[in-house]
Design a protein around this motif. Sequence first.
Motif, mmCIF file in Angstrom:
data_model
loop_
_atom_site.group_PDB
_atom_site.id
_atom_site.type_symbol
_atom_site.label_atom_id
_atom_site.label_comp_id
_atom_site.label_asym_id
_atom_site.label_seq_id
_atom_site.Cartn_x
_atom_site.Cartn_y
_atom_site.Cartn_z
ATOM 1 N N PHE A 14 -12.726 0.380 6.847
ATOM 2 C CA PHE A 14 -11.069 -0.083 6.740
ATOM 3 C C PHE A 14 -10.914 0.618 5.418
ATOM 4 C CE2 PHE A 14 -7.203 -2.569 5.552
ATOM 5 C CZ PHE A 14 -6.660 -1.295 6.218
ATOM 6 N N LYS A 15 -11.842 -0.398 4.149
ATOM 7 C CA LYS A 15 -11.656 0.025 2.590
ATOM 8 C C LYS A 15 -11.967 1.112 2.149
ATOM 9 C CE LYS A 15 -12.196 -5.658 1.947
ATOM 10 N NZ LYS A 15 -12.956 -6.263 0.855
ATOM 11 N N GLU A 16 -12.717 1.600 2.673
ATOM 12 C CA GLU A 16 -12.832 3.086 2.356
ATOM 13 C C GLU A 16 -12.106 3.541 1.923
ATOM 14 O OE1 GLU A 16 -15.590 4.321 0.150
ATOM 15 O OE2 GLU A 16 -15.479 2.061 -0.132
ATOM 16 N N LEU A 17 -11.554 3.501 4.131
ATOM 17 C CA LEU A 17 -10.092 4.511 4.740
ATOM 18 C C LEU A 17 -8.942 4.817 3.869
ATOM 19 C CD1 LEU A 17 -11.637 4.145 8.298
ATOM 20 C CD2 LEU A 17 -11.092 6.148 6.920
ATOM 21 N N VAL A 18 -8.250 3.143 3.695
ATOM 22 C CA VAL A 18 -7.219 2.910 2.915
ATOM 23 C C VAL A 18 -7.454 3.886 1.479
ATOM 24 C CG1 VAL A 18 -5.967 1.418 1.855
ATOM 25 C CG2 VAL A 18 -7.422 1.365 3.704
ATOM 26 N N LYS A 19 -8.304 4.227 0.938
ATOM 27 C CA LYS A 19 -8.223 5.033 -0.444
ATOM 28 C C LYS A 19 -7.759 6.582 0.350
ATOM 29 C CE LYS A 19 -12.644 2.086 -1.955
ATOM 30 N NZ LYS A 19 -13.995 3.255 -2.526
ATOM 31 N N ASP A 20 -7.831 6.777 1.612
ATOM 32 C CA ASP A 20 -7.424 8.350 1.781
ATOM 33 C C ASP A 20 -6.089 8.236 2.741
ATOM 34 O OD1 ASP A 20 -9.668 10.579 2.168
ATOM 35 O OD2 ASP A 20 -10.403 8.549 2.673
ATOM 36 N N PHE A 21 -5.512 6.841 2.591
ATOM 37 C CA PHE A 21 -4.593 6.648 3.424
ATOM 38 C C PHE A 21 -3.916 5.590 2.604
ATOM 39 C CE2 PHE A 21 -7.094 7.908 6.897
ATOM 40 C CZ PHE A 21 -5.878 9.201 7.284
ATOM 41 N N GLN A 22 -3.218 6.026 1.324
ATOM 42 C CA GLN A 22 -2.487 4.520 0.281
ATOM 43 C C GLN A 22 -1.213 4.005 0.719
ATOM 44 O OE1 GLN A 22 -3.410 3.741 -2.558
ATOM 45 N NE2 GLN A 22 -5.569 4.208 -2.365
ATOM 46 N N ILE A 23 -0.924 4.855 1.658
ATOM 47 C CA ILE A 23 0.574 4.511 2.184
ATOM 48 C C ILE A 23 -0.007 3.383 2.910
ATOM 49 C CG2 ILE A 23 0.784 5.217 4.622
ATOM 50 C CD1 ILE A 23 3.442 5.434 4.373
ATOM 51 N N ILE A 24 -0.962 2.931 3.435
ATOM 52 C CA ILE A 24 -1.277 1.913 4.318
ATOM 53 C C ILE A 24 -1.231 -0.170 2.630
ATOM 54 C CG2 ILE A 24 -3.138 0.149 5.090
ATOM 55 C CD1 ILE A 24 -3.823 2.441 6.463
ATOM 56 N N GLU A 25 -1.581 0.874 1.886
ATOM 57 C CA GLU A 25 -1.361 -0.288 0.612
ATOM 58 C C GLU A 25 0.037 -1.353 0.776
ATOM 59 O OE1 GLU A 25 -4.274 -1.606 -0.964
ATOM 60 O OE2 GLU A 25 -5.567 0.343 -1.004
ATOM 61 N N ASN A 26 1.008 -0.248 1.068
ATOM 62 C CA ASN A 26 2.362 -1.066 0.692
ATOM 63 C C ASN A 26 2.309 -2.640 1.760
ATOM 64 O OD1 ASN A 26 2.955 1.305 -0.627
ATOM 65 N ND2 ASN A 26 3.553 2.317 1.038
ATOM 66 N N LEU A 27 1.597 -2.306 2.892
ATOM 67 C CA LEU A 27 1.424 -3.420 3.514
ATOM 68 C C LEU A 27 0.964 -4.511 3.544
ATOM 69 C CD1 LEU A 27 0.527 -1.507 6.799
ATOM 70 C CD2 LEU A 27 2.711 -1.934 6.247
ATOM 71 N N LYS A 28 0.590 -4.575 1.792
ATOM 72 C CA LYS A 28 0.201 -6.212 1.306
ATOM 73 C C LYS A 28 1.501 -6.856 0.757
ATOM 74 C CE LYS A 28 -4.319 -4.582 -0.696
ATOM 75 N NZ LYS A 28 -4.773 -4.316 -1.617
ATOM 76 N N ALA A 29 2.684 -6.292 0.606
ATOM 77 C CA ALA A 29 3.675 -6.460 -0.446
ATOM 78 C C ALA A 29 4.289 -7.345 1.233
ATOM 79 C CB ALA A 29 4.332 -4.850 -0.524
ATOM 80 N N VAL A 30 4.171 -7.046 2.114
ATOM 81 C CA VAL A 30 4.952 -6.979 3.855
ATOM 82 C C VAL A 30 4.495 -8.277 4.017
ATOM 83 C CG1 VAL A 30 5.535 -6.064 5.660
ATOM 84 C CG2 VAL A 30 5.717 -4.538 4.110
ATOM 85 N N LYS A 31 5.564 -9.385 3.877
ATOM 86 C CA LYS A 31 5.083 -10.730 4.482
ATOM 87 C C LYS A 31 5.187 -11.086 6.017
ATOM 88 C CE LYS A 31 3.754 -12.181 0.868
ATOM 89 N NZ LYS A 31 1.496 -11.725 0.206
ATOM 90 N N GLN A 32 5.227 -11.574 7.124
ATOM 91 C CA GLN A 32 4.914 -12.184 7.891
ATOM 92 C C GLN A 32 5.479 -13.196 8.326
ATOM 93 O OE1 GLN A 32 2.590 -8.776 10.810
ATOM 94 N NE2 GLN A 32 0.886 -9.604 9.319
ATOM 95 N N ASN A 33 6.119 -13.158 9.775
ATOM 96 C CA ASN A 33 6.399 -14.709 10.574
ATOM 97 C C ASN A 33 5.006 -15.425 10.330
ATOM 98 O OD1 ASN A 33 7.543 -17.000 12.206
ATOM 99 N ND2 ASN A 33 9.078 -16.142 12.307
ATOM 100 N N TYR A 34 5.270 -16.775 9.886
ATOM 101 C CA TYR A 34 3.815 -17.633 10.051
ATOM 102 C C TYR A 34 3.596 -17.891 11.507
ATOM 103 C CZ TYR A 34 0.080 -20.628 8.284
ATOM 104 O OH TYR A 34 -1.187 -20.983 8.395
ATOM 105 N N LYS A 35 4.697 -18.615 12.332
ATOM 106 C CA LYS A 35 5.010 -18.681 13.415
ATOM 107 C C LYS A 35 3.573 -17.751 14.019
ATOM 108 C CE LYS A 35 9.194 -19.395 13.746
ATOM 109 N NZ LYS A 35 10.111 -19.746 14.408
ATOM 110 N N TYR A 36 3.979 -16.810 13.968
ATOM 111 C CA TYR A 36 3.819 -15.593 15.245
ATOM 112 C C TYR A 36 1.818 -14.736 14.125
ATOM 113 C CZ TYR A 36 7.018 -16.242 17.136
ATOM 114 O OH TYR A 36 8.610 -16.537 18.000
#
Length: 361
Positions: A14-36
């Motif tokens: 996964f970590k190596e593949l993300v280098k080819d799809f940088q858009i996935i790095e944007n998901l680090k800034a997206v928080k989620q509902n802690y209940k789920y």
Amino acid sequence: MDIEKLLKQKDYNFKELVKDFQIIENLKAVKQNYKYHGEGDVYIHTKLVCEEILKLQEWKTLSEREKCILYTSAMFHDIGKWIATKEENGDLVSPKHAVKGAKIFRDLVYREYELDSDIREAIAALIRYHGLPLYFIERENVDYDLIKAAEITNMRLLKILAKCDLLGRICDDKEELLDRVEYFESYTKELDCYYGPKKFKNDYTRFLYLAENKVYPGAEIFDDRSFEVIAMMGLPLVGKDTYIKDNLNGYKVISLDDIREELGISPTKDFGQVGALAYGRAKEFLRRKESFVWNATNLRRENRQKLIRLCTAYGAKIRFVYLEVPYKELLLRRNDRERCVPVKVINNMIKKMDMLEGEEI
């Protein structure tokens, strides 16, 4: 891009593949509902889901193509949360993130990676429906929704994706939802749509069921349609006019581009006047029960549905012909065309387009 080759070269890391799809790095800034999603942001969840896929016994039974489609859909299954996540009544929610995610993925790989279209659409369909196995039983028309989904997505891969979506999260109802995913498999097997689209007695029964959900799927309805409307579909510049000339030379044609030119209306202007004239001409053909070609982009499902309803009301069979060329070629063709469509308009069409599904295929 040969994504199947890329995945194998990087050993599904996964970590190596993300280098080819940088858009996935944007998901680090997206928080989620802690209940789920007690595991944290969307990036962490996505990484865990991809890791869970590799642990499953089912993974070993898949072909290389299936592994490619499943793993890539896992990497992008929540990409829609990047734009859909918002706070509502003090909680984080991501309405329609699956539908939005499928469109983001299609736009990205078509314009930047030129992924094989069949693989691209298989992945986009899994992204769109990845939540279905978790909540299918709560739907109003359960059987219909499952049978329709099976027309465009691989239900077996969908089940695996949904299972790993749960294994890769921290939530109180995980076991209950995992049971539901297993029930999804048995239920779709009973409907005869787990290993592929449901088989109907004939194409007309299939069309009526998927289009209106008003006939029994096991029925055999006599097809009394006596003529056909062929509707083109595709971005500007893909070669719709050439296809018609080479393959449909004997048909009368209603061309929205020609009507625009006739009325002196720019491609960027409102569809209203052009559409009214086009539909008026279509009704003349339909009243005479004369086959014809409807030549337009037809990229939005709502527009195609309007055309389907019109043709069906007059007893016509409708067939869509989808054409596509690589994005770079599309831009090159733009330079050679007199009626030039702005790149911004083309890009907006790509972002909003809905692929054919169900009764449209």
